[in-house]
Design a protein around this motif. Structure first.
Motif, short mmCIF file in Angstrom:
data_model
loop_
_atom_site.label_atom_id
_atom_site.label_comp_id
_atom_site.label_asym_id
_atom_site.label_seq_id
_atom_site.Cartn_x
_atom_site.Cartn_y
_atom_site.Cartn_z
N GLU A 168 -43.21 46.12 -71.92
CA GLU A 168 -44.24 45.12 -71.69
C GLU A 168 -44.94 45.48 -70.40
OE1 GLU A 168 -42.94 40.87 -72.80
OE2 GLU A 168 -41.05 41.89 -72.38
N PHE A 169 -46.20 45.03 -70.28
CA PHE A 169 -46.99 45.41 -69.11
C PHE A 169 -47.74 44.20 -68.57
CE2 PHE A 169 -46.41 49.10 -71.76
CZ PHE A 169 -46.11 50.11 -70.86
N LEU A 170 -47.62 43.98 -67.29
CA LEU A 170 -48.36 42.91 -66.63
C LEU A 170 -49.53 43.51 -65.87
CD1 LEU A 170 -48.61 39.93 -65.75
CD2 LEU A 170 -47.21 40.51 -63.75
N PRO A 171 -50.78 43.21 -66.27
CA PRO A 171 -51.93 43.74 -65.52
C PRO A 171 -51.87 43.30 -64.06
CG PRO A 171 -52.63 42.74 -67.60
CD PRO A 171 -51.20 42.36 -67.40
N LEU A 172 -52.13 44.22 -63.15
CA LEU A 172 -52.09 43.85 -61.74
C LEU A 172 -53.10 42.78 -61.43
CD1 LEU A 172 -51.46 46.93 -59.44
CD2 LEU A 172 -49.85 45.34 -60.46
N GLU A 173 -54.23 42.81 -62.13
CA GLU A 173 -55.27 41.81 -61.89
C GLU A 173 -54.83 40.42 -62.31
OE1 GLU A 173 -57.78 42.48 -66.03
OE2 GLU A 173 -58.25 43.71 -64.28
N ALA A 174 -53.72 40.31 -63.07
CA ALA A 174 -53.22 39.00 -63.49
C ALA A 174 -52.55 38.27 -62.34
CB ALA A 174 -52.23 39.16 -64.64
N GLU A 227 -55.18 49.30 -71.56
CA GLU A 227 -56.56 49.75 -71.43
C GLU A 227 -56.64 50.92 -70.47
OE1 GLU A 227 -59.47 46.67 -70.72
OE2 GLU A 227 -58.10 45.15 -71.53
N GLU A 228 -57.36 51.94 -70.87
CA GLU A 228 -57.49 53.14 -70.04
C GLU A 228 -58.15 52.80 -68.70
OE1 GLU A 228 -59.40 57.62 -70.46
OE2 GLU A 228 -58.92 56.44 -72.26
N ARG A 258 -37.97 43.62 -64.53
CA ARG A 258 -39.01 44.18 -63.65
C ARG A 258 -38.41 45.34 -62.84
NH1 ARG A 258 -41.38 40.07 -59.66
NH2 ARG A 258 -42.95 41.73 -59.46
N ILE A 259 -38.85 46.55 -63.13
CA ILE A 259 -38.40 47.68 -62.30
C ILE A 259 -39.32 47.86 -61.10
CG2 ILE A 259 -37.37 48.88 -64.26
CD1 ILE A 259 -39.71 50.87 -64.07
N LYS A 260 -40.44 47.09 -61.11
CA LYS A 260 -41.38 47.03 -59.97
C LYS A 260 -42.11 48.34 -59.74
CE LYS A 260 -38.77 43.29 -57.87
NZ LYS A 260 -38.02 42.78 -56.71
N ASP A 261 -42.31 49.11 -60.82
CA ASP A 261 -43.14 50.31 -60.76
C ASP A 261 -44.52 49.98 -61.30
OD1 ASP A 261 -41.13 51.81 -59.70
OD2 ASP A 261 -40.71 52.94 -61.52
N VAL A 262 -45.54 50.52 -60.64
CA VAL A 262 -46.93 50.32 -61.07
C VAL A 262 -47.43 51.62 -61.67
CG1 VAL A 262 -49.29 49.81 -60.34
CG2 VAL A 262 -47.36 48.54 -59.34
N VAL A 263 -48.03 51.53 -62.85
CA VAL A 263 -48.56 52.70 -63.54
C VAL A 263 -50.01 52.45 -63.93
CG1 VAL A 263 -46.30 53.36 -64.44
CG2 VAL A 263 -47.81 51.92 -65.82
N ARG A 264 -50.70 53.54 -64.25
CA ARG A 264 -52.07 53.44 -64.74
C ARG A 264 -52.14 54.12 -66.10
NH1 ARG A 264 -54.83 56.16 -60.85
NH2 ARG A 264 -55.39 54.28 -59.69
N CYS A 265 -52.80 53.50 -67.04
CA CYS A 265 -53.03 54.14 -68.33
C CYS A 265 -54.21 55.09 -68.17
CB CYS A 265 -53.34 53.08 -69.40
SG CYS A 265 -53.72 53.79 -71.02
N ILE A 266 -54.00 56.37 -68.49
CA ILE A 266 -55.06 57.37 -68.27
C ILE A 266 -55.54 58.02 -69.57
CG2 ILE A 266 -54.32 57.88 -65.91
CD1 ILE A 266 -52.95 60.39 -66.98
N GLY A 267 -55.07 57.50 -70.70
CA GLY A 267 -55.52 58.06 -71.98
C GLY A 267 -54.48 57.84 -73.06
N ARG A 268 -54.62 58.58 -74.14
CA ARG A 268 -53.67 58.47 -75.24
C ARG A 268 -53.36 59.84 -75.83
NH1 ARG A 268 -54.91 53.34 -74.81
NH2 ARG A 268 -53.50 51.78 -75.69
#
Length: 711
Positions: A366-372, A386-387, A405-415
């Motif tokens: 599961e992913f929580l958007p940082l903007e949330a 979303e990329e 929550r492992i408290k790591d932040v990632v960015r989706c960069i493609g598929r």
């Protein structure tokens, strides 16, 4: 690559293991290709299986796993958790040996986390998680490697920089690193795989492991690859070899261990029984090292070494370019994706590629958007990523953690096919804040390594802390550096670092510009500060392979440690050792200045255009002083120095005339006709465009205008 005709019975244990992995890797890659085309199906199926298998556990009964039939029901019934929510369960499991509390799956080990924010945690590892490790970190990886370079490498040992030290908990379960648990499964046979002896694999506290790994690796020219937890550990060994090659070669030649190398008498005696004089290998190495380290050294000392396996994501990516200085560009990297004690999250799709895809059958994501901003109602599943967006990962794994929550932040960069490709950015619990801004490790890395490139020094490592006691409050960088170019001082680096730091975040920049935050401060550390830090952590019971460079300092004890090791000599203000000429403010003296600068640049490879630009700059500044500084004739002192890396000249024009800052003069409006423009200012405009830096100060009744031009 056909391995079907090989008679496995005639092979060593290590060769049999590698061939088994290579063979299994074919099926793993085929399965992964299928799953990545419909990842949400497999990820949902995995969640439903976890809930069904664990419905009778204490935790499963508490949250009614038996009646959860959809992802939505799971999210509504089961809360978001962190380690504290499991601490009591894990205490009962590891101290009392209780079963079926968090999971029905067999727990075969407890991973010792690196303990970024405090004491190491005990993270349960199930047999299913162990199978995933073997499947993706061995079978998949070795199959890719064999496909690229063949299988000749299976005959040779590897350099191991992970540690096998495993302790036992009161419950009888093993406790330590996951990689150590995997390798320990080979028992005494592990020494057939690796050049490192047991004294390095399971080291006593206070043992110089770098020496042992380097010493035993250097005697074997046939090493095929290196395995490490973090790629920085390989760089650490290579730097140790570079700085201590004479000691190492002498020991190899004589079959000795230098008395300066730290280890107990028992360890020294045990190692000496395993070594013998090797004068021929020593002479071979001596000839190689005497040629210097300007060319890649790894292909010369280990011509068969073609691969490094380890974590190179996030903060470790910066080490790879430094490693390539030792290995050359043809070297291969198997960069493990996002991997934690809780499991394997992502996997690279090919060698030498940072792109890592989520593994659909490893855990439920599961992913929580940082903007949330912490609103868990906005959590999404992997198919909704979303990329370009940043997310906090929340995981349900195969070892008893649910919506964790492992408290790591990632960015989706493609598929890849239909599966998200992610890049690790930073940890949420590793951020700094003084006045409401959020400074994360990504900001800090960007500023530090950009500054390193600006000046061309070697940044060994760095840490940052927030100084809330100063006024105004400020961020403080601590850097250990090598190979500082001549003329580059702490003050010069600090100015550029502040500029680069501001550029990472407009909010931060605005606050520093307005004086709400002080300018970024820099202190340079003594040599080998970070190695000393690592030794202290190891002495306190943390595995050497788990000690990460502390990029963000929050603990007062860590801040004090680094502040004590500030290098006073490097940090004291140093004036440049500049050449000096004193002339009269008379245009007749201009030629003597130009001739002196021409002689200075005579043997340098500088374009005619750059020389003419410099001549124009000097003439403009000298003439201005002659015309405006004095009512009558006075002196002009010119100080200058030619510096390298990059090649540049710094010149200061000093006079005792009328106080005047030419930089305050407005730039003329070049859109107006010449007869409409105010007189003056055009010459300085040309100067500004053709120098890389210009600065003015008025001290002790003197005007000083300093320019810097890079050629």
């Amino acid at each position: 690559m056909d391995i079907s005709n090989i008679d496995i019975s005639k092979l060593s244990l290590s060769e049999q293991f590698y061939l088994k992995c290579i063979s299994q890797g074919v099926k793993v890659r085929e399965s992964l290709d299928v799953m990545t085309r419909n990842p949400m199906k497999y990820n949902k199926d995995l969640l439903m299986k976890i809930l069904e298998d664990n419905k009778e556990t204490e935790y499963g009964q508490k949250y009614d796993f038996a009646n959860i039939k959809s992802i939505e029901e799971y999210q509504n019934k089961v809360p978001i958790t962190d380690y504290d929510n499991y601490a009591e369960y894990i205490y009962r499991m590891t101290e009392n040996g209780e079963k079926n509390l968090l999971t029905s799956y067999e727990i075969i080990h407890y991973a010792k986390s690196s303990g970024t924010m405090g004491n190491p945690k005990r993270i349960p590892t199930s047999s299913l998680n162990q199978e995933l490790n073997l499947k993706y970190n061995y079978a998949y990886l070795f199959n890719l490697f064999a496909e690229k370079v063949g299988i000749d490498w299976i005959k040779y040992p590897f350099l191991n920089l992970t540690e096998l030290s495993i302790s036992t908990l009161p419950s009888g379960d093993t406790y330590g690193s996951i990689s150590g648990k995997l390798m320990a499964g080979f028992g005494d046979k592990i020494c057939e795989f690796t050049t490192s002896p047991i004294e390095a694999l399971m080291p006593d506290i206070g043992t110089n492991i770098r020496y042992i790994n380097a010493r035993f690796a250097l005697v074997n020219p046939d090493i095929s690859f290196t395995i490490t937890s973090f790629v920085s550990l390989f760089l650490e060994v290579l730097r140790f070899i570079k700085g201590n090659w004479e000691l190492l070669v002498n020991d190899i030649e004589n079959g000795t261990i230098d008395e300066s190398i730290k280890m107990s008498d028992e360890v020294r005696e045990s190692l000496l029984e395993k070594i013998e004089p090797m004068p021929e290998r020593a002479e071979e190495l001596r000839k190689i090292f005497k040629q210097g380290f300007d060319e890649p050294i790894v292909p010369k000392i280990w011509p068969r070494m073609l691969l490094l396996i380890g974590c190179g994501s996030g903060g470790f990516a910066s080490y790879l370019e430094k490693i390539k200085d030792f290995t050359g560009s043809d070297f291969n990297f198997a960069l493990l994706g996002l991997t934690a004690s809780e499991g394997i999250f992502s996997l690279f799709t090919e060698l030498n590629n940072f792109d890592a895809i989520l593994i659909p059958d490893s855990m439920f994501y599961e992913f929580l958007p940082l903007e949330a901003d912490g609103d868990y109602s906005k959590i999404v599943t992997m198919d909704k990523l979303e990329e370009g967006k940043e997310y906090e990962i929340i995981t349900t794994n195969l070892s008893g953690f649910y919506r964790y929550r492992i408290k790591d932040v990632v960015r989706c960069i493609g598929r890849y096919n239909d599966t998200p490709i992610i890049e690790f950015l930073y940890r949420l619990d590793q951020c700094l804040c003084l006045t409401g801004e959020k400074v994360n490790e990504e900001n800090l890395r960007e500023a530090a390594y950009k500054t390193e490139k600006n000046f061309g020094f070697d940044l060994i490592d760095f840490s940052v802390y927030a100084d809330s006691e100063s006024f105004p409050m400020k961020y403080v960088y601590l850097m250990e550096v090598e190979d500082l170019p001549r003329g580059v001082t702490r003050e010069i680096i600090q100015e550029k670092l502040d500029e680069n730091f501001c550029a990472t975040d407009p909010v931060l920049c605005n606050k520093i510009d307005k004086g709400l935050l002080g300018k970024t401060e820099l202190h340079l550390l003594q040599p080998e500060t970070y190695l000393f830090y690592k030794e202290l952590k190891v002495a306190r019971g943390i595995s050497p392979a788990q000690v990460k460079p502390p990029r963000i300092l929050i603990d007062e004890q860590d801040i004090n440690f680094f502040n004590v090791l500030i290098d006073d000599e490097l940090n004291e203000f140093k004036e440049l050792d500049m050449n000096e000429i004193i002339l009269k403010s008379n245009l007749d003296d201009l030629n003597s200045l130009l001739l002196e600068i021409e002689e200075l640049l005579e043997n340098e490879r500088i374009s005619t255009k750059s020389k003419l630009q410099l001549e124009l700059i000097i003439e403009e500044l000298f003439v201005n002083i002659c015309n405006y500084a004095y009512e009558k004739e006075g002196n002009i002192k010119i100080q200058y120095e030619l510096l390298e890396d990059p090649l540049r000249i710094i010149m200061s024009f000093i006079d005792n005339g009328v106080k005047f800052n030419p930089l305050n003069k407005e730039t003329p409006d070049l859109s107006l006709d010449a007869d409409q423009r105010e007189i003056g200012g055009l010459g300085l405009t040309i100067v500004r465009k053709n120098v890389d830096k210009i600065d003015y100060k008025y001290e002790n009744n003197q005007n000083t205008l300093t320019i810097e031009k890079i050629f």
